[in-house]
Design a protein around this motif. Structure first.
Motif, short mmCIF file in Angstrom:
data_model
loop_
_atom_site.label_atom_id
_atom_site.label_comp_id
_atom_site.label_asym_id
_atom_site.label_seq_id
_atom_site.Cartn_x
_atom_site.Cartn_y
_atom_site.Cartn_z
N LYS A 14 90.57 72.62 20.14
CA LYS A 14 91.30 71.39 19.87
C LYS A 14 92.49 71.25 20.83
O LYS A 14 92.73 70.17 21.40
N GLU A 15 93.22 72.35 21.01
CA GLU A 15 94.40 72.31 21.88
C GLU A 15 94.00 72.11 23.34
O GLU A 15 94.67 71.39 24.08
N ALA A 16 92.89 72.73 23.74
CA ALA A 16 92.41 72.55 25.11
C ALA A 16 92.00 71.10 25.33
O ALA A 16 92.26 70.51 26.39
N CYS A 17 91.36 70.49 24.33
CA CYS A 17 90.98 69.08 24.41
C CYS A 17 92.21 68.20 24.56
O CYS A 17 92.23 67.28 25.38
N ALA A 18 93.24 68.50 23.79
CA ALA A 18 94.47 67.70 23.85
C ALA A 18 95.07 67.77 25.26
O ALA A 18 95.47 66.75 25.82
N ARG A 19 95.09 68.98 25.83
CA ARG A 19 95.64 69.13 27.19
C ARG A 19 94.83 68.34 28.21
O ARG A 19 95.35 67.86 29.20
N ALA A 20 93.53 68.23 27.97
CA ALA A 20 92.65 67.58 28.95
C ALA A 20 92.38 66.11 28.58
O ALA A 20 91.51 65.47 29.19
N ASN A 21 93.10 65.60 27.60
CA ASN A 21 92.86 64.23 27.13
C ASN A 21 91.42 63.98 26.72
O ASN A 21 90.84 62.95 27.04
N ARG A 22 90.87 64.94 26.02
CA ARG A 22 89.50 64.79 25.54
C ARG A 22 89.50 64.77 24.01
O ARG A 22 90.43 65.26 23.39
N SER A 23 88.43 64.23 23.45
CA SER A 23 88.28 64.26 22.01
C SER A 23 87.59 65.56 21.60
O SER A 23 86.55 65.92 22.17
N ALA A 24 88.15 66.24 20.59
CA ALA A 24 87.56 67.49 20.13
C ALA A 24 86.15 67.26 19.58
O ALA A 24 85.32 68.17 19.54
N ALA A 25 85.86 66.03 19.19
CA ALA A 25 84.53 65.70 18.67
C ALA A 25 83.46 65.80 19.75
O ALA A 25 82.26 65.87 19.45
N ASP A 26 83.88 65.82 21.01
CA ASP A 26 82.92 65.89 22.12
C ASP A 26 82.56 67.33 22.49
O ASP A 26 81.80 67.55 23.43
N VAL A 27 83.13 68.28 21.79
CA VAL A 27 82.84 69.69 22.09
C VAL A 27 82.17 70.36 20.88
O VAL A 27 82.71 70.34 19.78
N THR A 28 81.00 70.91 21.11
CA THR A 28 80.27 71.61 20.06
C THR A 28 80.45 73.11 20.23
O THR A 28 80.16 73.65 21.30
N LEU A 29 80.92 73.75 19.17
CA LEU A 29 81.06 75.20 19.18
C LEU A 29 79.75 75.83 18.70
O LEU A 29 79.26 75.50 17.61
N ILE A 30 79.19 76.69 19.53
CA ILE A 30 77.97 77.42 19.15
C ILE A 30 78.35 78.86 18.85
O ILE A 30 78.97 79.54 19.68
N ALA A 31 77.99 79.33 17.66
CA ALA A 31 78.26 80.72 17.27
C ALA A 31 77.13 81.58 17.81
O ALA A 31 75.99 81.47 17.38
N VAL A 32 77.46 82.42 18.79
CA VAL A 32 76.43 83.27 19.42
C VAL A 32 76.28 84.56 18.61
O VAL A 32 77.17 85.40 18.58
N SER A 33 75.13 84.67 17.95
CA SER A 33 74.95 85.70 16.92
C SER A 33 74.00 86.81 17.33
O SER A 33 73.57 87.62 16.49
N LYS A 34 73.66 86.90 18.61
CA LYS A 34 72.72 87.95 19.05
C LYS A 34 73.21 89.35 18.64
O LYS A 34 74.41 89.61 18.69
N THR A 35 72.30 90.17 18.23
CA THR A 35 72.50 91.55 17.76
C THR A 35 73.20 91.64 16.39
O THR A 35 73.33 92.72 15.83
N LYS A 36 73.66 90.51 15.85
CA LYS A 36 74.40 90.55 14.58
C LYS A 36 73.45 90.38 13.39
O LYS A 36 72.49 89.62 13.46
N PRO A 37 73.75 91.09 12.29
CA PRO A 37 72.85 91.04 11.13
C PRO A 37 72.92 89.71 10.38
O PRO A 37 73.91 89.00 10.45
N VAL A 38 71.84 89.43 9.66
CA VAL A 38 71.69 88.17 8.94
C VAL A 38 72.85 87.92 7.97
O VAL A 38 73.30 86.78 7.82
N ASP A 39 73.36 88.98 7.33
CA ASP A 39 74.44 88.73 6.36
C ASP A 39 75.70 88.19 7.03
O ASP A 39 76.43 87.39 6.46
N MET A 40 75.93 88.59 8.28
CA MET A 40 77.08 88.03 9.01
C MET A 40 76.84 86.57 9.36
O MET A 40 77.75 85.74 9.31
N LEU A 41 75.60 86.25 9.72
CA LEU A 41 75.27 84.85 10.02
C LEU A 41 75.46 83.99 8.77
O LEU A 41 75.96 82.87 8.84
N CYS A 42 75.08 84.55 7.61
CA CYS A 42 75.24 83.83 6.34
C CYS A 42 76.71 83.54 6.07
O CYS A 42 77.07 82.44 5.64
#
Ligand SMILES: *Cc1c(COP(=O)(O)O)cnc(C)c1O
Length: 230
Positions: A14-42
């Motif tokens: 959000k703060e990086a978007c504000a500095r760059a005059n961008r809308s935070a809605a235009d950035v999708t955060l992807i949680a990279v879960s490789k090697t992590k167990p299913v309970d953590m993903l839950c």
């Protein structure tokens, strides 16, 4: 604890978007879960996260099977052609299309299953020898061939910048990828959209957002360090 991690990453975006005059809605955060167990993903799912990124086909397929159906799965790792059949129809977008032959296989499988598969073209902007992806120079002729393939939709570009201590060192690569997408867009090639820029990981996602990332792939900052020896 994981909820706190996500909040911190979202705040930084959000703060990086504000500095760059961008809308935070235009950035999708992807949680990279490789090697992590299913309970953590839950646990992460329960915070409201619906975007998960995985690198390995077998692990991805197992997790798709065991987690809720409303998750958007992002294939972000190197993909072998003989494994394409396992993920087409099961993932939201494939980030790591690094050859024409791979795109052809994705197209073939998508036709067979009667689905449209969204893809990103991986570009090795830093020219690292140990990394996959097109060079900025050879992406153009191949792009037109990929755009002509049935049942695939090219949504944009993806890159993995070098591992560096100071993320500022990667700013030039993110800028280069953004410029490349602008140049490609200007050619008005049918079936190429260039509305998506997948760049930025735990170390450098803030800089990537400042330079125009629309998807950031963050693993360690959400799930903690990975242990590949388990
Ligand atoms: C593992 C991985 C990530 C996440 O890396 P972190 O440094 O843990 O955030 C992002 N993108 C790709 C392609 C990856 O393989």
């Amino acid at each position: 604890m994981l909820a706190e991690n996500i909040k911190t990453v979202e705040k930084n975006i959000k703060e990086a978007c504000a500095r760059a005059n961008r809308s935070a809605a235009d950035v999708t955060l992807i949680a990279v879960s490789k090697t992590k167990p299913v309970d953590m993903l839950c646990e992460v799912y329960d915070t409201g996260m619906r975007e998960f990124g995985e690198n390995y086909v077998q692990e991805l397929v197992e997790k798709i099977d065991r987690l809720p159906k409303d998750i958007h799965w992002h294939m972000i790792g190197h993909l072998q052609r003989n494994k394409v059949k396992y993920i087409v129809g099961n993932v939201t977008i494939i980030h790591s299309v690094d050859s024409l032959r791979l795109a052809e296989e994705i197209s073939k499988e998508s036709v067979k299953k009667d689905v449209c598969t969204e893809i990103l073209i991986e570009v090795n902007v830093a020219g690292e020898e140990n990394k996959f992806g097109f060079t900025p120079e050879n992406v153009f002729p191949e792009l037109e061939k990929m755009a002509a393939l049935p049942n695939v939709k090219i949504r944009g570009l993806m890159t993995s910048a070098p591992f560096v201590e100071n993320p500022e060192e990667n700013r030039k690569y993110f800028r280069q990828l953004k410029q490349l997408s602008v140049d490609i867009n200007a050619k008005n090639i049918d079936n190429i959209y260039m509305d998506t820029l997948s760049m930025g990981m735990t170390n450098d996602y803030v800089v990537a957002v400042e330079e125009g990332a629309t998807m950031v792939r963050v693993g360690t900052a959400i799930f903690g360090a990975r242990n590949y020896n388990k």
